[in-house]
Write a protein that holds these residues in place. Structure first.
Motif, short mmCIF file in Angstrom:
data_model
loop_
_atom_site.label_atom_id
_atom_site.label_comp_id
_atom_site.label_asym_id
_atom_site.label_seq_id
_atom_site.Cartn_x
_atom_site.Cartn_y
_atom_site.Cartn_z
N GLY A 286 -69.77 73.28 -49.35
CA GLY A 286 -70.06 73.08 -50.77
C GLY A 286 -69.31 74.03 -51.67
O GLY A 286 -69.87 74.57 -52.63
N VAL A 287 -68.02 74.24 -51.38
CA VAL A 287 -67.20 75.15 -52.18
C VAL A 287 -65.88 74.45 -52.52
O VAL A 287 -65.62 73.32 -52.09
CB VAL A 287 -66.90 76.46 -51.41
N GLU A 288 -65.05 75.14 -53.30
CA GLU A 288 -63.71 74.65 -53.58
C GLU A 288 -62.69 75.42 -52.74
O GLU A 288 -62.77 76.65 -52.65
CB GLU A 288 -63.36 74.83 -55.06
N ILE A 289 -61.77 74.70 -52.13
CA ILE A 289 -60.73 75.34 -51.33
C ILE A 289 -59.39 74.72 -51.71
O ILE A 289 -59.21 73.51 -51.63
CB ILE A 289 -60.97 75.18 -49.82
N ASP A 290 -58.46 75.57 -52.15
CA ASP A 290 -57.12 75.12 -52.50
C ASP A 290 -56.16 75.48 -51.37
O ASP A 290 -56.17 76.61 -50.87
CB ASP A 290 -56.65 75.79 -53.79
N PHE A 291 -55.33 74.50 -51.01
CA PHE A 291 -54.30 74.73 -49.99
C PHE A 291 -52.94 74.46 -50.60
O PHE A 291 -52.70 73.41 -51.20
CB PHE A 291 -54.51 73.79 -48.80
N ASP A 292 -52.04 75.44 -50.49
CA ASP A 292 -50.68 75.28 -51.01
C ASP A 292 -49.69 75.75 -49.96
O ASP A 292 -49.90 76.77 -49.30
CB ASP A 292 -50.49 76.11 -52.29
N SER A 293 -48.61 74.98 -49.79
CA SER A 293 -47.58 75.32 -48.82
C SER A 293 -46.21 75.06 -49.45
O SER A 293 -46.02 74.05 -50.14
CB SER A 293 -47.74 74.48 -47.55
N HIS A 294 -45.27 75.97 -49.22
CA HIS A 294 -43.94 75.77 -49.79
C HIS A 294 -42.87 76.23 -48.80
O HIS A 294 -43.06 77.17 -48.03
CB HIS A 294 -43.77 76.52 -51.11
N ASN A 295 -41.75 75.53 -48.82
CA ASN A 295 -40.66 75.81 -47.90
C ASN A 295 -39.91 77.07 -48.32
O ASN A 295 -39.61 77.27 -49.50
CB ASN A 295 -39.69 74.62 -47.85
N VAL A 296 -39.60 77.91 -47.35
CA VAL A 296 -38.87 79.15 -47.59
C VAL A 296 -37.53 79.16 -46.87
O VAL A 296 -36.51 79.60 -47.42
CB VAL A 296 -39.71 80.37 -47.15
N PHE A 297 -37.51 78.69 -45.63
CA PHE A 297 -36.29 78.64 -44.83
C PHE A 297 -36.14 77.25 -44.21
O PHE A 297 -37.13 76.66 -43.76
CB PHE A 297 -36.33 79.65 -43.67
N ASP A 298 -34.92 76.77 -44.17
CA ASP A 298 -34.62 75.55 -43.43
C ASP A 298 -34.34 75.90 -41.97
O ASP A 298 -34.11 77.07 -41.63
CB ASP A 298 -33.41 74.84 -44.02
N VAL A 299 -34.34 74.88 -41.12
CA VAL A 299 -33.92 75.08 -39.73
C VAL A 299 -32.44 75.44 -39.73
O VAL A 299 -31.63 74.79 -40.40
CB VAL A 299 -34.16 73.81 -38.90
N LEU A 300 -32.08 76.50 -39.00
CA LEU A 300 -30.68 76.91 -38.92
C LEU A 300 -29.97 76.09 -37.86
O LEU A 300 -30.35 76.11 -36.68
CB LEU A 300 -30.57 78.40 -38.61
N LEU A 301 -28.93 75.36 -38.28
CA LEU A 301 -28.19 74.47 -37.39
C LEU A 301 -26.77 74.98 -37.20
O LEU A 301 -25.97 75.00 -38.14
CB LEU A 301 -28.17 73.06 -37.97
N ASN A 302 -26.45 75.36 -35.98
CA ASN A 302 -25.09 75.79 -35.64
C ASN A 302 -24.23 74.59 -35.26
O ASN A 302 -24.61 73.79 -34.41
CB ASN A 302 -25.13 76.77 -34.45
N ASP A 303 -23.09 74.47 -35.93
CA ASP A 303 -22.14 73.41 -35.60
C ASP A 303 -21.61 73.63 -34.18
O ASP A 303 -21.21 74.75 -33.82
CB ASP A 303 -20.99 73.43 -36.61
N ALA A 304 -21.58 72.57 -33.37
CA ALA A 304 -21.22 72.72 -31.96
C ALA A 304 -19.79 73.21 -31.78
O ALA A 304 -19.53 74.15 -31.02
CB ALA A 304 -21.43 71.39 -31.22
N ASP A 305 -18.84 72.59 -32.46
CA ASP A 305 -17.43 72.97 -32.29
C ASP A 305 -17.17 74.38 -32.83
O ASP A 305 -16.45 75.17 -32.21
CB ASP A 305 -16.52 71.96 -32.99
N LEU A 306 -17.74 74.69 -33.99
CA LEU A 306 -17.53 76.02 -34.56
C LEU A 306 -18.26 77.08 -33.76
O LEU A 306 -17.84 78.24 -33.72
CB LEU A 306 -17.95 76.03 -36.03
N SER A 307 -19.35 76.71 -33.11
CA SER A 307 -20.03 77.63 -32.19
C SER A 307 -19.12 78.01 -31.03
O SER A 307 -19.04 79.17 -30.62
CB SER A 307 -21.33 77.02 -31.66
N ASP A 308 -18.42 77.00 -30.50
CA ASP A 308 -17.47 77.28 -29.41
C ASP A 308 -16.38 78.24 -29.88
O ASP A 308 -15.99 79.17 -29.15
CB ASP A 308 -16.84 75.97 -28.93
N ALA A 309 -15.89 78.03 -31.10
CA ALA A 309 -14.85 78.91 -31.63
C ALA A 309 -15.37 80.33 -31.79
O ALA A 309 -14.66 81.31 -31.49
CB ALA A 309 -14.35 78.37 -32.97
N TYR A 310 -16.61 80.46 -32.25
CA TYR A 310 -17.23 81.77 -32.44
C TYR A 310 -17.41 82.47 -31.10
O TYR A 310 -17.15 83.68 -30.96
CB TYR A 310 -18.57 81.60 -33.14
N LEU A 311 -17.86 81.73 -30.09
CA LEU A 311 -18.03 82.31 -28.76
C LEU A 311 -16.69 82.75 -28.17
O LEU A 311 -16.60 83.79 -27.52
CB LEU A 311 -18.71 81.29 -27.84
#
Length: 388
Positions: A286-311
């Protein structure tokens, strides 16, 4: 290990820069002193163009190689510290109470300065090297602000690379995960608004603190009873705030925390279940509950070919036996992910000495990593923009 001779010769200066930055940490979007030092060093190194004030305190430098090519390779480092009291006892420990470079961004900045110096001196590449010194990586959206202020519109870039120190790996070890390498992150806030009372008469209250405590337990079932075992998702309650007196049942309580995920489906599932739990608790108590969520970071995606070059570049610097392609991503997050959504690239981890984890008051960055990281960043530019 084949550190660039020019970088090895400048190691004493790198150490001096690092220790100075470590002693004077600055929180996100407050990196005024750090940005000034970065800009002054870039100009002293002969960097062709130095631009400041991008994303608040961000700095961008452009270095043109010997060739006439029009391709551009970017290198990025973060500059901000954390709101932590340092407990290392180092002679160059933080001189600012409540602020500490406990994540090694002082080292990242130093390594990129070392790479900028080398690239400006040698210019053994065909095209342009862009060095990006980013503010406010620690959850404050520094990358997004730089992007919003036209980072890649002002300075078009074909590919971009970054790195992070890793105290949990042996010195000089370089590792990278192709594809989804680091988790996306949501931050959430839950506010329970009940009814306060005298602590001696709790039956007259709708105790927000008890309700919030119950929610903490229920939230632990979001992953264990909703997310398939073959998926990865983390939900952590990291804050609870309520009450200010010994003899008062508080009327309000606040929870906060984070969701880490590798797919939008799992993020949406976790958010939906948490919202449902809050609605159910509000009805049950019997109360009020507020829920809020917000994005801070995206998933980090390493490019496959450029990953090979970096390695490949890493193998030339630290040796093949110290380079690995990992298959298990990290549930930590990194806002370089936002830049990788716009420009393809890769992000690796570099090991160093030390026995304390990141974000710990006792964290110490092993200074032997400085010429290694500077050499790795320099080498990827030379490999991706070859002369002749």
């Amino acid at each position: 290990m084949t550190v660039m001779p020019e970088i090895a010769a400048a190691e004493a200066e790198l150490v001096d820069i690092f220790e100075d930055l470590h002693a004077h940490p600055e929180i996100g979007f407050e990196e005024n002193r750090t940005a000034q030092i970065v800009a002054e060093k870039l100009r002293a190194y002969g960097v062709d163009e130095v631009h400041t004030g991008i994303g608040g305190t961000g700095v961008v430098g452009l270095i043109r190689g010997k060739g006439t090519g029009n391709r551009c390779v970017g290198l990025r480092a973060d500059m901000d510290a954390l709101p932590i009291d340092e407990a290392t006892g180092l002679p160059y420990a933080s001189q600012s109470a409540g602020k500490m470079h406990a994540c090694g961004h002082d080292g990242h900045t130093t390594m990129l300065l070392g790479a900028a110096r080398y690239l400006a001196e040698t210019r053994n590449f065909d095209g342009t090297a862009m060095v990006v010194f980013q503010p406010a990586e620690e959850g404050l959206g520094g990358a997004r602000r730089m992007l919003a202020e036209g980072l890649f519109e002002r300075f078009p870039c074909d590919e971009i690379y970054g790195l992070h120190n890793n105290p949990m790996a042996a010195p000089g070890e370089v590792s990278l995960v192709k594809g989804a390498a680091m988790a996306g992150a949501q931050f959430f806030d839950i506010t329970v608004r009940g009814q306060g009372s005298h602590a001696a008469m709790p039956h007259q209250s709708r105790d927000a603190l008890v309700i919030a405590s119950s929610l903490v337990g229920q939230i632990q079932t979001v992953v264990s009873r909703n997310v398939p075992a073959t998926e990865t998702c983390v939900v952590s309650v990291t804050q609870i705030h309520s009450g200010a007196a010994y003899n008062v049942v508080p009327a309000e309580a606040r929870l906060a925390g984070t969701i880490r995920y590798f797919s939008d489906e799992m993020r949406d599932l976790a958010e939906s279940r948490m919202a449902d739990l809050c609605k159910g608790a509000a009805l049950a108590y019997g109360v009020e509950i507020d829920f809020d969520s917000h994005n801070v970071f995206d998933v980090l995606l390493n490019d496959a070919d450029l990953s090979d070059a970096y390695l490949d570049a890493a193998r030339e610097v630290v040796g093949g036996d110290k380079v690995s392609e990992r298959t298990t991503p990290l549930t930590g997050s990194e806002d370089f992910a936002d830049m990788l959504k716009v420009v393809p690239g890769a992000y690796c981890m570099v090991g160093h000495s030390g026995d304390m984890p990141l974000h710990n008051p006792g964290f110490v960055l092993g200074k032997e990593i400085l010429p290694v990281g500077a050499s790795l960043l320099s080498r990827i530019v030379e490999k991706r923009l070859p002369l002749g």
